[in-house]
Each structure stands twice: as C-alpha cells, then as structure tokens.
Design an enzyme around this catalytic site. Structure first.
Site, PDB file in Angstrom:
ATOM      1  N   PHE A 149      -0.670  -3.290   5.089  1.00 53.90           N
ATOM      2  CA  PHE A 149      -0.720  -2.735   6.444  1.00 53.90           C
ATOM      3  C   PHE A 149      -2.162  -2.700   6.953  1.00 53.90           C
ATOM      4  O   PHE A 149      -2.405  -2.462   8.136  1.00 53.90           O
ATOM      5  CB  PHE A 149      -0.068  -1.354   6.507  1.00 53.90           C
ATOM      6  CG  PHE A 149       1.286  -1.284   5.836  1.00 53.90           C
ATOM      7  CD1 PHE A 149       2.035  -2.437   5.602  1.00 53.90           C
ATOM      8  CD2 PHE A 149       1.821  -0.074   5.422  1.00 53.90           C
ATOM      9  CE1 PHE A 149       3.277  -2.381   4.963  1.00 53.90           C
ATOM     10  CE2 PHE A 149       3.061  -0.006   4.787  1.00 53.90           C
ATOM     11  CZ  PHE A 149       3.784  -1.155   4.553  1.00 53.90           C
ATOM     12  N   ILE A 150      -3.081  -2.925   6.040  1.00 54.62           N
ATOM     13  CA  ILE A 150      -4.480  -3.085   6.458  1.00 54.62           C
ATOM     14  C   ILE A 150      -4.585  -4.317   7.357  1.00 54.62           C
ATOM     15  O   ILE A 150      -5.350  -4.324   8.321  1.00 54.62           O
ATOM     16  CB  ILE A 150      -5.386  -3.183   5.215  1.00 54.62           C
ATOM     17  CG1 ILE A 150      -5.492  -1.798   4.570  1.00 54.62           C
ATOM     18  CG2 ILE A 150      -6.769  -3.740   5.570  1.00 54.62           C
ATOM     19  CD1 ILE A 150      -6.217  -1.785   3.237  1.00 54.62           C
ATOM     20  N   GLU A 175      -0.628   1.016  13.088  1.00 53.38           N
ATOM     21  CA  GLU A 175      -1.842   0.817  12.298  1.00 53.38           C
ATOM     22  C   GLU A 175      -3.019   0.345  13.147  1.00 53.38           C
ATOM     23  O   GLU A 175      -4.172   0.656  12.854  1.00 53.38           O
ATOM     24  CB  GLU A 175      -1.587  -0.183  11.170  1.00 53.38           C
ATOM     25  CG  GLU A 175      -0.734   0.363  10.036  1.00 53.38           C
ATOM     26  CD  GLU A 175       0.762   0.336  10.342  1.00 53.38           C
ATOM     27  OE1 GLU A 175       1.141  -0.202  11.396  1.00 53.38           O
ATOM     28  OE2 GLU A 175       1.531   0.869   9.523  1.00 53.38           O
ATOM     29  N   PHE A 212       0.095   1.048   2.510  1.00 56.55           N
ATOM     30  CA  PHE A 212       0.043  -0.142   1.650  1.00 56.55           C
ATOM     31  C   PHE A 212      -1.065  -1.089   2.100  1.00 56.55           C
ATOM     32  O   PHE A 212      -1.329  -1.236   3.310  1.00 56.55           O
ATOM     33  CB  PHE A 212       1.374  -0.891   1.679  1.00 56.55           C
ATOM     34  CG  PHE A 212       2.411  -0.280   0.779  1.00 56.55           C
ATOM     35  CD1 PHE A 212       2.501  -0.642  -0.556  1.00 56.55           C
ATOM     36  CD2 PHE A 212       3.279   0.683   1.257  1.00 56.55           C
ATOM     37  CE1 PHE A 212       3.452  -0.072  -1.392  1.00 56.55           C
ATOM     38  CE2 PHE A 212       4.232   1.264   0.426  1.00 56.55           C
ATOM     39  CZ  PHE A 212       4.323   0.883  -0.900  1.00 56.55           C
ATOM     40  N   HIS A 217       4.326  -6.033   0.379  1.00 59.74           N
ATOM     41  CA  HIS A 217       3.864  -4.727  -0.097  1.00 59.74           C
ATOM     42  C   HIS A 217       3.018  -4.849  -1.358  1.00 59.74           C
ATOM     43  O   HIS A 217       2.840  -3.865  -2.070  1.00 59.74           O
ATOM     44  CB  HIS A 217       5.050  -3.806  -0.398  1.00 59.74           C
ATOM     45  CG  HIS A 217       5.745  -3.262   0.805  1.00 59.74           C
ATOM     46  ND1 HIS A 217       6.573  -4.016   1.591  1.00 59.74           N
ATOM     47  CD2 HIS A 217       5.723  -2.028   1.383  1.00 59.74           C
ATOM     48  CE1 HIS A 217       7.047  -3.274   2.586  1.00 59.74           C
ATOM     49  NE2 HIS A 217       6.548  -2.068   2.479  1.00 59.74           N
ATOM     50  N   GLU A 246       0.397   7.762   8.339  1.00 57.61           N
ATOM     51  CA  GLU A 246       1.852   7.851   8.440  1.00 57.61           C
ATOM     52  C   GLU A 246       2.404   8.661   7.278  1.00 57.61           C
ATOM     53  O   GLU A 246       2.137   8.343   6.120  1.00 57.61           O
ATOM     54  CB  GLU A 246       2.446   6.435   8.467  1.00 57.61           C
ATOM     55  CG  GLU A 246       2.037   5.678   9.722  1.00 57.61           C
ATOM     56  CD  GLU A 246       2.116   4.161   9.591  1.00 57.61           C
ATOM     57  OE1 GLU A 246       2.871   3.675   8.740  1.00 57.61           O
ATOM     58  OE2 GLU A 246       1.403   3.465  10.345  1.00 57.61           O
TER      59      GLU A 246
HETATM   60  C1  LIG Z   1       3.394  -2.009   9.298  1.00 54.37           C
HETATM   61  C2  LIG Z   1       4.094  -1.025   8.437  1.00 54.37           C
HETATM   62  N1  LIG Z   1       3.702   0.254   8.450  1.00 54.37           N
HETATM   63  C3  LIG Z   1       4.302   1.165   7.661  1.00 54.37           C
HETATM   64  C4  LIG Z   1       5.341   0.804   6.842  1.00 54.37           C
HETATM   65  C5  LIG Z   1       5.999   1.810   5.912  1.00 54.37           C
HETATM   66  N2  LIG Z   1       7.344   2.120   6.406  1.00 54.37           N
HETATM   67  C6  LIG Z   1       8.418   1.500   5.918  1.00 54.37           C
HETATM   68  S1  LIG Z   1       9.834   1.968   6.720  1.00 54.37           S
HETATM   69  C7  LIG Z   1       8.968   3.014   7.723  1.00 54.37           C
HETATM   70  C8  LIG Z   1       9.690   3.824   8.754  1.00 54.37           C
HETATM   71  C9  LIG Z   1      10.365   2.937   9.742  1.00 54.37           C
HETATM   72  O1  LIG Z   1      11.040   3.726  10.682  1.00 54.37           O
HETATM   73  P1  LIG Z   1      12.049   3.040  11.664  1.00 54.37           P
HETATM   74  O2  LIG Z   1      11.395   1.899  12.339  1.00 54.37           O
HETATM   75  O3  LIG Z   1      12.600   4.111  12.540  1.00 54.37           O
HETATM   76  O4  LIG Z   1      13.180   2.436  10.749  1.00 54.37           O
HETATM   77  P2  LIG Z   1      14.212   3.225   9.815  1.00 54.37           P
HETATM   78  O5  LIG Z   1      13.601   3.292   8.471  1.00 54.37           O
HETATM   79  O6  LIG Z   1      14.457   4.547  10.415  1.00 54.37           O
HETATM   80  O7  LIG Z   1      15.420   2.360   9.817  1.00 54.37           O
HETATM   81  C10 LIG Z   1       7.608   2.991   7.422  1.00 54.37           C
HETATM   82  C11 LIG Z   1       6.573   3.777   8.095  1.00 54.37           C
HETATM   83  C12 LIG Z   1       5.715  -0.553   6.857  1.00 54.37           C
HETATM   84  N3  LIG Z   1       6.679  -1.011   6.042  1.00 54.37           N
HETATM   85  N4  LIG Z   1       5.093  -1.444   7.666  1.00 54.37           N
END
Ligand SMILES: Cc1ncc(C[n+]2csc(CCOP(=O)(O)OP(=O)(O)O)c2C)c(N)n1
Ligand SMILES: Cc1ncc(C[n+]2csc(CCOP(=O)(O)OP(=O)(O)O)c2C)c(N)n1
Ligand SMILES: [Mg+2]
Ligand SMILES: [Mg+2]
Lengths: 340, 327, 340, 327
Positions: free
Chosen positions: D84-85, D58, D81, D127, D29
């Site tokens: 997320f594993i 994931e 992070f 996290h 990601e």
């Molecule tokens: C399981 C997981 N994977 C990756 C992340 C890292 N991460 C935090 S916010 C985000 C993007 C989320 O996008 P969206 O669902 O569209 O929400 P937005 O931030 O746009 O409100 C990611 C990949 C996470 N927190 N949890």
C-alpha cells in the site's frame, strides 16, 4: 463607505490592491527575464488570477498555513513572502528563499506559513490537510488553505481530502482556481460537471465566486475562514478566473497550434482584476488615481530592488549541492559515489 | 536514413505502429497538444477515439491502461514526467506488474508507458527523478532507455509490439538530440545491448542519457591511448548481461554511469552481477558514477554538480586504470 | 406472475436463487476449511451480500467485464466462474483457476470476463474503467462492471473514474457494496455523507438500492446496464447490505475487542437475502419448497465436487514458481540468483 | 529484560514514545482495532485526537503526514502493508523525500511510516512485496528493518525521535517472533549495524526477516567448522557500510541475503559498494541470495520456492568458500 457592500476598511482594500499590483509587476518582470533567457527553469505565471490569492490571504496571518501550486508566485507574495527572496530563488541564486534548490515551482517560506509551491498537480491537497490536522491539534484557531487548479480538481486526492476533512471537521479551506484550462486542455474536455458541487456529497459547504473580483473572493473566504477557525470544519471555494498568459512562459516554442481563441483571451483581459478593482476604488471614492499611481511607484521600487538583490546574489556553491537531505545527519552513510 | 531528433524518431515510431495496428489506443494528459512532441499529430491522424486527452489523474490512467490491455487493446499510456509515475504507482506496481503472474498467465498486458526521466533542465526535484531503478525492482515491467534517435525508434516499436508492460523512458533534455534514423521498419529486440564503441582497456556501461557523456569521455581518453569499450544496455529489463560480461571478461575493468541515485541504482545492480559472474576477470574495483543520494536541485550549478558529467566519468576511468592491488 | 413486479421470468429468478445458494454454500465450506486450517491464506467471505453480485451479473454475458475485490468469491461465481477451479485455487493447488499463484484475493477467469478479485482496495476501479474503454472501442455493446466496497469508495480513484467515465460516456457500471464496514471501522467513522451522491457532481446517475433484495438489485442493474450498452454512459449503484461474518475469517484471533453489536448482526441475519428470496418465491407461487430443496441438493453436489477436485489436485511444482511474469520471454535476462 | 514478541516490542516503543512526547500524532487505517497489534491500546490511552483511524486513502494519508510534520507535529503514519506504500507513493516520493531539500532545509519532517513488508504467509502478490529497495532509492527517506524484538524496540524509538521521514518495515510473519527486550529506554542509533555472530571465514549480510535463516545457516555450517560472521545492517538508509567493509576485509568473502527482488535490491547495492571499496580484500565472487524477479505467489510450495531459505543461504556460502580462481 466600503467597496461592494463589504465591511472592508479602506486600508485593507488598498493593501489588497497593493498586493495584486506587486504580484503582477513581479511576474511581468519574470516574463521579461524569461524571454531574455535569464531564468534557468520554467515559470508558470499567475497574471490575471491575482484577486484569488490576495482575497483569500488577506484573512491569514503568518501562523496560518497555505499550500500552493506550480503557479505559485501569487500565493507566495499574497501570504507575505519576500519578493527579493522569491526573485533570487527563481534566478537560481544562493540568496533565494530556498537557496536556489527549489526554483519557481518550489518557493516556500515556512516562517510565513507558506508550505510552498508544488510541482505535483494536486500535491498540495494532502499537505494542507495534514497542516489542518496540526492546526486542529494546536487548538489555537489556525487554519490551512489549499490553493489548487481546476485541473488538480480531477486528482482523486481532492475527494480523499474532502472526506477526511469533513469527518474530522478540519480547519481547511480548499480554494479551487478555475482558470478554464488544465495545461492546454479546456476544462470542458477534462472536467465533468461542477467542481464546487464535488464538495456537497461530503457535507462540505462550497461556493462559486467571481475570481476576478477581489472583494467577492474576500467575502467568500471571510465566511470560510471564520467557519474553520471556529471549529466548524472545511469549506470549498471555486473561484472562476482566467490565465491571460500561457500555461508556461515558453509554450509558443513547443505548442504549435492554438488551443484557445484570441478573442476569449481578449474578453478576459477586459475583466482584468487589477484595473477593475482600481476603477471600483476610484468610483467608490476609496482611492484617488494619484494614490493608485503611488502604489505603482512603491511596487516598482520593490520589484527593482528584488531584481537588484537577485542579480547581486551569487550562484550557490557546487560543493553544497547535496543540500539538506536529512535533518538528523546520517551515520555511516556512504560518501558521494563517483568520487573514484 | 535521415538525420532526425530523438523525439521525431519516437513520433515516427508511434505513427507507424498506430497505422500498422488499429487496436492500439493512446492516452495521457495533453497528448493532443504534445508537450514533448512525441505524440504530435497523432490525434489529427487517428482521431479522438484512439488518441485521448485525459484529465490529470495518474492513479486512474496507469490502471486504465491495465484494464484496457486486459480487455484486448494494445495501449500506449503517456505518464509525462518520470515523477508522475510515482503518482500512478499503485496500478503500475500492484496491477500492471502482477496481474499476469497472479492469474497464471491467463492474459497479456501489451502496454507501453511513456515518460521523460532524469534531469538536466533546471526542472527541479519534482520533475527530474530518474525512475528506472524503482521500476526495474518491480519485476513485472520492462524498462527501455534509448541512447540515440535510431535506438529510440527501433526500441519504441519493439516496446509497442511487446506483449508486456514496458516503460519507455526518454531522457529529459535529450529530445532534441539528433542522429541518423533508418527509414525502414527496424525493430530492435528488447534485451540487446549495443556496443557503442569497442575498446580493450576498460568496459564503460552507460545508460540512457549517460551514453553521450560516456562516449565523450571515451573520445577524450582515446587521445591518451586509452581504449574504452562503451556498452549501452538499451533495456534495463530485460538486461543483456552476456554482452556486458563478455566485455568485462576481455577488459578486466568496469565503470558504470547511471543517472540514478546511487543507492539501489541500476549501476549498483550491474556491478553486483559482474562481481558475482565475472569476478575472476576483474583486475580492479568496479566503480559507479551515479547521482548522490539527494534530490535534483534547481540552480544549474547545483544540478551540474549532482548529475554525472564527462569529467566524473573520465576521473572514474582513470582511477580504475591506475588502481594497483595494495602490496 | 413475476417477483415484486419485475419482468423477470421464473427461470431467471430460480437461476438467481441457485447462484446465491451456490455462493453461500461454497463459502460455508471455505469457512469450515479455514477453521480446520486447510487454507494457506486469508479469506474474506461474502456471506449475506450474495444478492448484489447475483442481481448484477444476471445481466452480463461472458463478453462483459467485471472487476472485483478482496471479497471476490461471490462475483467470480455469479459471473460464471468455475466453482471447482475457484476451490482448488483457494486451496493453493495446481488446478486452481490461477494455478495456485493467486489465491482467494486473485481468483480470475478472463475467458469469462472476470478480470478478477483484487487485494488492493479500490484497485478494480481503474481496471474496470480501462475495460470500459476497450468495450467502447469494440463498439459491440459490451459493458464493464466494477464491484467495490464502501471503504473503497473513499479511495480518490473512484472520483477520477467518475470524471473520465462521464466525460467519455464509458459503458461502466460502478456497484458499491455498502456493507457498513471498512474492515473494523463502521462506515460513519470513515465515510462522510452519501456514497451514491458522490456520482452526481459528475452528472453520473446514481441510485441506492436494498442490496439484500436480489430483485431490487436486478432492476437497478437492468437500467444501468441498458444505459451503458446503449452508449449513454456510466452509472453508479449503491447497494446497502451487510457482512454477517467477519471481515476476514480468522479475525477473532487478533481482534480482541468487538467492533459491532451482536444485536446488529442478528438483525441483519434476519434480512438474509437467501431465505428472504426463498420466502418470496414461495409466497408468490414461483417456486415450491421442494424445488428450492432441489436447488440445495444440486448445489451441495457442486460444492462436494469442487472440494473433491481441489483435494485431488496436486500442489504446484516448486520449479514453476517464477511463473508467467512476461508474455514475451525476456532475452538475456539474468538467471535466478542465489543459484551459486 | 523480558521475553517479548516483536510486535509487543513495537507496541511498547509506540506507547512509551507517545507518552514521552505529547506532540506525536498517530494515524492510519484501523489503528484502533490494530490488525498487527503494534498500535493496540494506543487509542484508549491517548484518545481520538492523537490516535486516528483514517478512511482507506493512502494517497492522502502519506501526504497528510508530511503536512502535519511540516506544521510542527511528530507523526506516526501507518501504511499497513508494504504494497500500500505504492498506493501512497506520490506523496512519499515527491513530497516526504523532497520537501526539506527543495526548501533548503527550512523544515524538519519527523515522520515514522509503519508497514509490514515481505512475504511468507500466503498473502499473495499484492500483500507480500518487500519495498525497501524502492524506498532506499528515493534518497530522502530513511529505511529501518529490525531483525529482532530488541532491535525493533530500540530502532522504533530512534525512528520516532528522528527528525526525518523514516520507514519502519516490520517483516511480515515475524510479529510473533520472541526475544529478550530490555525494559529500559534503549534507543539504537540509525545507521549502526549489528554483528549477530562473529566469524572469520565469510561475511553474511542479512536484512530484516532474513536474519533468522542467516543465523540458522551459520549455525548449521558451524557444525562443519565453518565460521560465518552474520551482520545485520538494521537500517538500510543510513547504511553502516564501515561495519560491513570491516568484516569483509577480515573474511575476504561476502554473501548477502535480502528478501527483495534481485534487480536493484539492497543486496545488489551492498555488493556493489563492497566490489568498489573492498575489492582488494575479496577472494571470491560476491553472491546474493534474493527473490527472483517475479511476484510472490500464493501457494506455500511456490512461495517457499521464491523466498530465500536456510538451504539457499547455506548453498551460497558453501559455493563461495569452494570457489577457486580458474587456472
Ligand atoms: C490499498 C489498500 N489499502 C488497505 C487495504 C487493507 N484492507 C483490506 S479490506 C479493507 C476494507 C475494505 O472495506 P470495503 O471496501 O468496504 O470492503 P469490505 O471489506 O467491506 O467488503 C482494507 C482497509 C487494502 N487491501 N488495500
Ligand atoms: C501529478 C502531475 N501531473 C501532471 C503534471 C503536469 N502539469 C503541470 S501543470 C498542469 C495543469 C494544471 O492545471 P490546473 O490545476 O488547472 O492549474 P493551472 O495550470 O491552470 O493553474 C499539468 C497537467 C504535474 N505537474 N503533476
Ligand atoms: Mg487551470
Ligand atoms: Mg465495506
């Protein structure tokens, strides 16, 4: 003259027939072996669903990849896996295709593009997507095919795969074998709506096909595999079929109440893909009854040879039990504990 | 008191607890048909509202358990095989184990996750993992591993009545094990070990499925006049360390049997605790009998070779007793 | 007279306006605090998306459940969470709504039905489904609402939830806040097809709505919440919106190349849901400029009071750091290691 | 040799290895934007075929890594992070860790999973988990935890060239840590510990992020004439036990610092190994400095209280040195 208006040459039709019979007879052997207490672990038989694996794999070479399920003998054999190696594996012998380490739920042969059966429902979906990525990078027209059940279609990873495969136009074919049950739960109780439709929101083409009609499966797969090879991306095929045996071979010993109508099972036995295909081949003049009998004979020899091979193979050596965990031997790792 | 199989004892516990507390809801894959027998008859008795077959979607169901518990239900969530706990691990590790802490104790999460765990039936690598060390490391879930039918009943009742997420791990292949089970409403508090056999020469800590080979080894050694004290912790989290330490302080020697891969096993953890807290009492190295750091193979001969058995336990005990400080 | 032909009384419209302004001003304060180095952890602001949370939560009472995201301040406040408790939480203080244990990504108040923000993208989906199950069993018309992003819509658990909620007719409302980005990836690069469409194969009704129009959101949620309360099952709403600030407040410090056009951001600023709603309220004669100014004044006092409360709150005591792991105190658990 | 931040060292390793082996594909990601900086510039350099941003899923990407590796690619899969594993745990535990074994070694699975792990930055419970004990217990994945920028580069190269699944866990908040990094193509074999500081009084094993406080504590104690030997195992699986045992045999005393929850931590496991294999050399209890069995809290004062720090390490060392066998 070709069956059902397909462009299939006679040889190919007969080859598909032969493979279906081979899968069936191998599994009938396994059913007897299981009943006789000869198999150490559980086996999930594919009886009644052979047309799906065979109709799809007919399009594939050893260089294409497949991933399979806990009900994986049919996929293994349809993709060209060795019957004797499979039999020995399920017997838990040293000459098994996985040396007795995997068993029924893990028959695999990477040299034949068989990434293997899988004990995790839905587990093959991500593997096939990854293989499709590798195939795309290879750039030589390989495809990856993922067989999975209607029950597995409820694992979210399917939708994750549809999304990524659509975005990246991966050469991936998702083949859902909808046999009406997820273990002992009828589909209607655990699967909302249509599985094929689940591909549409991602822009992935999907078709439903009669999974007990090998020619129909062949045709659907033909279009999908061509699409994939040409770089046009993934497809999904939902093949409607039925398992006429139990979910797992010894289920009557622990499932005390019936979970389906005997009449339903009977009705599906009437749609058995093998006699149905046989009738059609004969009716369309593509094979004589004698030719089909000859198939039975040659298959019976293969099965007998597989049993002989498996029975003759020794048990694996206990001293090798730690097996091949790592390809790069770990330095300095602690020796086997409990050794005092 | 009546002789019952472990799985029957579990079935009784579930039945009695669901009878007792109408707020309990139970769900999982094929809990109506009941592969193992633990949930047999519950659907008929309590109906499709309280007993629900789910689709195959472990990531969802493990988290649904948390949501339903947070919203006031007492939940029993069947994960089937230990390996499928990995499939549902996200909500287990990131939600069930953390939501109460992260929100400063605003809620209780009364969840019992059921699963069979461990090998012994040629179910191969994807159906034979012993997952308790992974769960124990999460910190926020309790882990129960019954070593007898009676314990299974009393501990399952305690797990269900507990206000925290509890993993109740039934040893694969031990469902048929029979033993005396009390008819009364016996609840065994989580965090109380059981001394299954007293002895003064060596402390043998055995977990879950390993209690049986441990007792057999102790029996065999008794013939040679060796008195082994067999301690079954019964719950890994919380751990009744006092009972273990007390025993080691008396015997001076410790062997642990754990059907877990060796690295970061519970055996290792208890060994470490003892090497810290009862170091002065120890007169010999602390030995572990565990699964080597490999997968569980299919062929019976291979599987037997990796799972701890009576002989290995015996050998470890003898080696510990024979050990002398080098001159 | 009602805005945009909705049946919304003036008081409700003004209340929604007030909440949107409250969320905005609270977050502007947090943005300043973050820039000033006053916040210990990361904050993801909801600026530009307030209409979604407010339009939906207007239908909910404290007895209904919501789950939220890493971008959760707006949901918390829209559902009636305490601004001062939230501010103190994000400051990491003892009087924070979670005692300083959770921080921005975990603001929660179960007494208000707020199961909480979530640091796991997609993590709220299963929780909301479970809360919907509890609500269904309660049988008193409660609903569970799950807010999630377009990025989260690619987590397979969404489809698992759609399936189960459809099968069980759960009182669940899935609200996708499509703000065009999944962190720094534009939707088109990571999200195939239409998110709303993903509900259809499961028979779950889905609508797309202008997420910057609070009345439109209110209307879509009105139908969906009523459906859920009446036992007709789940729905999905895809609200199209945009985050006009960064993904996370300090992103410029590590994202060295722009991932979107400044012109695009500007265009969306022009569609800011708050001034847009304000103009409409004034144009339709539902509020005077002075009334809206008064809202600003009262909100400013709340924000100031929240800051005062947070700043006045002590840091949590280090000795309490092990916190509330278990509700039933573990017997015999080993004391804190490392104590020598 | 040049002074570089740890994350730069990782970035260099990735760049050099992808340059060296065109069969490497990297995905995850936002690897193009690169939150941590480790994958910065790779997309520009190697293009969208070999460097791919994935959606948030994931469960898929951890398994795609296995499929692509089985089909002949060398894979770098970014999990972002450590927590997320858990989200992608199914394919990690059930496929990556088992596929080779189950198929009798038919294939290699050259996969490097990247993630930051551990706390220290008020990122809160979801996290900040240190996931290495869970991964180490799986048996089928290697686990690397660099303690310095130079090690990060050499170990990441080794991880990528390794033919097995390797988790390369970068300590959260240590990306900015600077140190000398060799310019040459240095590859540090997995399974070789590093003695970061020699000493004769006590062995201090410190893992990953804990190397720094360990060295600081050792420095502080040196002022009092206490000579602590600091050993950084660098890789947890495989574990260089010989170096640790050799050190303990010389010093007779062992303290372990591990940013993991205590139960089933790597600290516990190494303590157990030593209590078994070097028992006769030990003259004092083996102490662990770990995270208590709780979540990582948000507020800095709380987080500092649960993460091992210099003072705790010092205190554990002093207590170990002061310990006398009770009369
Ligand atoms: C399981 C997981 N994977 C990756 C992340 C890292 N991460 C935090 S916010 C985000 C993007 C989320 O996008 P969206 O669902 O569209 O929400 P937005 O931030 O746009 O409100 C990611 C990949 C996470 N927190 N949890
Ligand atoms: C992750 C996971 N969950 C549950 C199971 C137990 N299980 C084995 S087969 C099966 C049903 C699979 O149904 P389907 O995908 O339709 O395949 P079929 O058996 O009908 O061929 C289940 C639930 C499993 N093996 N893996
Ligand atoms: Mg099925
Ligand atoms: Mg978004």
């Amino acid at each position: 003259m070709v069956a059902g208006g397909s462009n299939l040459p006679r040889e190919e039709l007969l080859e598909m027939y032969r493979r279906m019979v081979l899968i069936r007879r191998m599994e009938e052997q396994l059913a007897r072996d299981c009943a006789a207490g000869k198999l150490p672990g559980p086996v999930h038989l594919y009886v009644g669903e052979e047309a799906v694996a065979v109709g799809v794999c007919q399009h594939l070479s050893d260089r294409d990849w497949i991933t399979s399920t806990h009900r994986g003998h049919g996929h293994f054999l349809a993709k060209g896996g060795d019957p004797a190696g499979m039999m020995a594996e399920i017997y838990g012998r040293a000459d098994g295709i996985c040396g007795g380490f995997g068993g029924s739920m893990h028959v695999a042969d990477f040299s034949k593009g068989i990434i293997g059966a899988n004990g995790i429902v839905g587990g093959g979906i991500a593997l096939a997507t990854g293989a499709a990525l590798a195939a795309q990078l290879d750039g030589d027209g390989r495809v990856a095919v993922c067989f999975f059940g209607d029950g597995a279609a409820n694992q979210g990873v399917l939708m994750e795969a549809l999304n990524v495969a659509a975005l990246w136009k991966l050469p991936l074919l998702l083949v859902c074998e909808n046999n009406g049950f997820s273990e002992f739960s009828p589909s209607a109780t655990v699967t909302a709506g249509s599985i094929a439709q689940r591909a549409r929101p991602f822009g992935v083409p999907a078709v439903e096909v009669d999974g007990n009609d090998v020619v129909a499966v062949w045709q659907a797969a033909n279009a999908a595999v061509r699409r994939a090879r040409e770089g046009q991306g993934p497809s999904l095929i939902e093949a409607r079929t039925y398992r006429t045996r139990g979910h797992v071979e010894y289920e009557v010993t622990f499932i005390t109440e019936p979970y389906r109508d005997e009449a339903e099972v009977e009705a599906w036995r009437g749609r058995d893909p093998i006699p149905r295909f046989a009738r059609r081949l004969v009716a369309e003049g593509l094979a004589s009854a004698a030719e089909l009998e000859a198939v039975e004979g040659s298959v019976a020899r293969i099965v007998a040879e597989a049993v002989r091979f498996a029975e003759g193979s020794p048990e694996p050596a206990a001293a090798t039990a730690r097996g091949h965990m790592f390809a790069t031997a770990p330095r300095g790792s602690a020796p086997w504990p409990g050794s005092g | 008191m009546a002789r019952k199989r472990l799985i029957q004892a579990m079935n009784e516990a579930l039945l009695e607890e669901m009878e007792r507390d109408p707020r309990i809801v139970l769900f999982g894959e094929d809990v109506k048909a009941s592969l193992f027998g633990d949930t047999k008859g519950l659907w008929k008795r309590f109906g499709p509202d309280r007993v629900r077959d789910t689709p195959i979607c472990e990531a969802l169901i493990s988290g649904m358990a948390v949501g339903a518990a947070a919203a006031g239900r007492r939940v029993v969530c069947h994960m089937m095989f230990g390996n499928f706990i990995y499939t549902g691990m996200d909500a287990i590790a990131n939600q069930a184990a953390k939501l109460r802490y992260m929100t400063n104790g605003q809620i209780k999460l009364p969840i019992t996750y059921l699963a069979v765990s461990g090998g012994g039936r040629s179910a191969a690598a994807q159906h034979s993992d012993a997952v308790h060390p992974v769960l124990a490391n999460l910190g926020g879930v309790k882990v129960v591993m019954p070593g007898s039918p009676a314990d299974a009943k009393g501990l399952l009742k305690a797990a269900i009545r507990d206000d925290d997420p509890v993993f109740f791990l039934q040893a694969a292949g031990r469902g048929g094990e029979a033993g005396e089970v009390p008819d009364e409403d016996v609840v065994i508090p989580l965090g109380t070990a059981s001394v299954r056999r007293p002895g003064r020469d060596l402390t043998l800590v055995a977990i879950g499925a390993m209690v049986r080979p441990a007792l057999k080894a102790a029996d065999a050694l008794a013939g040679d006049g060796i008195e082994v004290e067999v301690v079954d912790p019964r719950t890994i989290v919380p751990l009744d360390l006092e009972t273990i330490l007390g025993s080691v302080r008396r015997t001076g020697r410790l062997v642990l049997v754990d059907e877990a891969r060796d690295t970061c096993s519970v055996a290792s953890h208890i060994a470490a605790l003892v090497a810290e807290r009862a170091f002065d009492a120890l007169v010999a190295p602390v030995r572990r009998v565990t699964v080597p750091d490999c997968c569980i193979p299919y062929a019976p001969v291979l599987e037997r070779a990796v799972l701890p058995g009576v002989e290995q336990v015996e050998a470890a005990i003898r080696a510990t007793l024979a050990w002398r400080r080098p001159a």
